[in-house]
Design an enzyme around this catalytic site. Sequence first.
Site, PDB file in Angstrom:
ATOM      1  N   ILE A   6      -1.823   6.002   6.397  1.00  0.00           N
ATOM      2  CA  ILE A   6      -2.431   7.227   5.904  1.00  0.00           C
ATOM      3  C   ILE A   6      -1.848   8.362   6.725  1.00  0.00           C
ATOM      4  CG2 ILE A   6      -4.578   8.529   5.657  1.00  0.00           C
ATOM      5  CD1 ILE A   6      -6.007   5.781   5.468  1.00  0.00           C
ATOM      6  N   SER A   7      -1.257   9.319   6.045  1.00  0.00           N
ATOM      7  CA  SER A   7      -0.617  10.438   6.749  1.00  0.00           C
ATOM      8  C   SER A   7      -0.940  11.729   6.009  1.00  0.00           C
ATOM      9  CB  SER A   7       0.885  10.207   6.845  1.00  0.00           C
ATOM     10  OG  SER A   7       1.407   9.904   5.569  1.00  0.00           O
ATOM     11  N   GLY A  57     -13.945  14.122  10.390  1.00  0.00           N
ATOM     12  CA  GLY A  57     -12.495  14.147  10.281  1.00  0.00           C
ATOM     13  C   GLY A  57     -11.973  13.242   9.187  1.00  0.00           C
TER      14      GLY A  57
END
Length: 107
Positions: A6-7, A57
């Site tokens: 995941i980026s 987040g």
Amino acid sequence: TLVSFISPYRNDRDLVRSRMARDTDFVEVFMKIPIEICETRDPKGLYKAARAGKIKGFTGIDDPYEEPLNAEIVVEAKKEASDELEAPEAMASTILDYLSTKGYLSA
């Protein structure tokens, strides 16, 4: 080697791409899936927990996702002109077809 991560930030993806020996060593896949669909396909309830403030987040909820500008592969779960959802198998086939055509899957 195949690595999936995941980026959510463009800068992170660009940094990884720049570290590859050849530009073709990095294939960016953009899974263009509306967050509503992600939430309905979430068996662990992570989106629900993030919306309740239990996870901070969380990408797409209280942390941004920067869409790729030039991904090699774009997989759309829902075409803009249609209400029909693409089957997960068809989305996987899009990725496999690209990898096969480009020679990544040959022995």
